[in-house]
Design a protein around this motif. Structure first.
Motif, short mmCIF file in Angstrom:
data_model
loop_
_atom_site.label_atom_id
_atom_site.label_comp_id
_atom_site.label_asym_id
_atom_site.label_seq_id
_atom_site.Cartn_x
_atom_site.Cartn_y
_atom_site.Cartn_z
N PRO A 73 0.88 -1.15 -0.04
CA PRO A 73 0.01 0.10 -0.02
C PRO A 73 0.98 1.26 -0.13
N THR A 74 0.19 2.36 -0.42
CA THR A 74 1.03 3.61 -0.33
C THR A 74 0.37 4.45 0.67
N LEU A 75 1.08 5.15 1.52
CA LEU A 75 0.69 6.08 2.47
C LEU A 75 0.81 7.48 1.97
N ASN A 76 0.09 8.24 1.47
CA ASN A 76 -0.03 9.60 1.11
C ASN A 76 -1.43 10.14 1.23
N PRO A 77 -1.27 11.48 1.21
CA PRO A 77 -2.70 12.13 1.27
C PRO A 77 -3.64 11.65 0.50
N TYR A 78 -3.64 10.86 -0.70
CA TYR A 78 -4.63 10.71 -1.64
C TYR A 78 -4.93 9.19 -1.52
N SER A 79 -3.98 8.51 -0.87
CA SER A 79 -4.15 6.91 -0.81
C SER A 79 -5.50 6.50 -0.50
N LYS A 80 -5.92 5.38 -1.21
CA LYS A 80 -7.38 4.81 -0.93
C LYS A 80 -7.01 3.47 -0.29
N ASP A 81 -5.73 3.04 0.14
CA ASP A 81 -5.46 1.80 0.75
C ASP A 81 -5.83 1.69 2.31
N VAL A 82 -6.36 0.68 2.70
CA VAL A 82 -6.57 0.44 4.04
C VAL A 82 -5.56 -0.66 4.52
N LEU A 83 -4.94 -0.40 5.58
CA LEU A 83 -3.64 -1.40 6.06
C LEU A 83 -4.30 -2.56 6.56
N SER A 84 -3.69 -3.55 6.11
CA SER A 84 -3.89 -5.08 6.81
C SER A 84 -2.59 -5.64 7.50
N GLU A 85 -3.29 -6.67 8.23
CA GLU A 85 -1.97 -7.47 8.71
C GLU A 85 -1.35 -8.10 7.91
N GLY A 86 -0.01 -8.29 7.66
CA GLY A 86 0.75 -8.63 6.89
C GLY A 86 1.45 -7.79 6.05
N ASN A 87 0.83 -6.49 5.93
CA ASN A 87 1.59 -5.61 5.22
C ASN A 87 3.15 -5.23 5.66
N VAL A 88 3.72 -4.88 4.98
CA VAL A 88 5.26 -4.55 5.25
C VAL A 88 5.41 -3.06 4.57
N LEU A 89 5.96 -2.09 5.30
CA LEU A 89 5.71 -0.76 4.84
C LEU A 89 6.60 -0.01 5.44
N THR A 90 7.10 1.29 4.74
CA THR A 90 8.03 2.18 5.52
C THR A 90 7.13 3.36 6.16
N ILE A 91 7.83 3.97 7.28
CA ILE A 91 7.37 5.13 7.56
C ILE A 91 8.59 6.18 7.58
N GLU A 92 8.45 7.27 6.76
CA GLU A 92 9.59 8.04 6.44
C GLU A 92 9.15 9.40 6.32
N PRO A 93 8.80 10.19 7.39
CA PRO A 93 8.66 11.45 7.10
C PRO A 93 10.03 12.19 6.91
#
Length: 363
Positions: free
Chosen positions: A308-328
């Protein structure tokens, strides 16, 4: 992805894919994306993969990869594309033999699409790229194990950066030492070109690394990712050489706090854009909103950038098992920039941080 456990996960992936194909009334899925082929067969080097609801799965390979595919590819019949043979023609021939009516595909060039349409005039083509991403963005136990190892190697590389960043060393030297340290411990390479950006270069989010020699007072942004058995990791730390100025310290602490706040709110079921908003709002209230110029994060897996993408326009909902970055990040042209990033695994009630290096800003 080896052993009985790995084979079971591969089988489960194909079975889930077949269920999704059935729900979309697809007779067959044509896959050309290299990472999608690897995800389903455990082999890197295929040219085209057919997954059919008739139970016949076929991986086309050229001669240079044929013997390796026969030894390593799982759950498929390996089909050699000989010199002089045309892959599109062989694919169309097989699809006609299978009497395919509805064909899904993950990614096709315009040229290949037109050639297949010409040869399969009675077949309905459907874009099925989202089917593969719906599977790949939820990591199974095998993938999580490999990604934890990739993150461990990345953390070792960042520890090396912490040890050697100082006035008088060049960006290129730091990058080389990081990559060497990770290779010695088992990395198969890097997930992306290592970024070591110092001084004014640190204001460029993808500043790369060059011959610039670091000096006292510099911000130094180090963004690195080790790859392990094809799986990626991603991590950033920002250092300040010598005593930080009050403005440098404020920027650093703002980014660090934004990252902490975002991570504290990540869990299954939360909208990705809400996590982005939490970090972005904190940075904006600190007076630096215009300098946070990218999304908060992205999924990681076989590719360094995935859903998933994490941005102001993302339509994704996070799910268990996602691996993602957090990088402000905060990037001020003519002054410098700060980014702090970790790779995390989304759990039902929170996150597990996979990358692990100190948040040390002064070196």
């Amino acid at each position: 992805m080896q052993g009985d456990h790995g084979k079971m996960n591969l089988k489960n992936r194909v079975e889930k894919l077949l269920c999704l194909m059935e729900s979309k009334s697809l007779d067959c899925l044509l896959i050309t994306n290299a990472k999608n082929m690897e995800y389903l067969t455990s082999f890197e080097g295929g040219s085209l993969l057919l997954i059919s609801r008739n139970g016949e799965n076929m991986l086309f390979v050229y001669g240079v990869n044929y013997e390796a595919a026969r030894a390593k590819a799982k759950g498929v019949l390996v089909k050699l594309v000989k010199y002089g043979e045309i892959l599109v023609d062989k694919t169309a021939e097989m699809l006609r033999a299978w009497k395919i009516h509805r064909l899904g595909f993950d990614s096709l060039t315009v040229s290949t699409y037109l050639k297949l349409k010409e040869r399969l005039d009675n077949v309905e083509f459907k874009d099925a790229s989202n089917i593969m991403w719906s599977l790949r963005k939820i990591k199974d136990s095998d993938e999580i194990s490999l990604m934890k190892k990739a993150a461990e190697l990345t953390s070792l590389g960042m520890q090396k950066a912490l040890e050697i960043v100082e006035a008088g060393i060049s960006e290129r030297e730091v990058a080389a030492e990081i990559e060497y340290a990770m290779r010695k411990k088992g990395s198969d390479g890097v997930s992306f070109d290592t970024i070591v950006s110092s001084g004014l270069n640190s204001a460029y989010p993808h500043g790369g690394c060059g011959d610039r020699v670091m000096k006292e007072g510099d911000f130094v942004v180090v963004d690195v990712g080790a790859k392990y058995r094809s799986y990626c990791s991603d991590m950033t730390r920002t250092f300040i050489i010598g005593k930080p100025s009050p403005k440098q310290l404020k920027i650093y602490e703002t980014v660090r706090k934004a990252q902490m706040l975002a991570a504290e709110n990540v869990r299954a079921g939360v909208e990705a854009r809400e996590i982005d908003h939490i970090a972005r709002d904190f940075i904006s209230r600190a007076g630096y909103g215009e300098y946070f110029v990218h999304g908060l994060g992205h999924g990681v897996g076989l590719d360094i950038h995935e859903p998933p993408t994490l941005n102001p326009y993302s339509k994704d909902v996070l799910s268990e098992g996602n691996v993602l970055t957090i990088e402000p990040g905060i990037y001020i042209p003519g002054f410098g920039g700060v980014r702090i990033e970790d790779t995390v695994l989304v759990l039902d009630g929170g996150v597990e941080k996979l990358t692990d290096a100190p948040y040390v800003y002064q070196v």
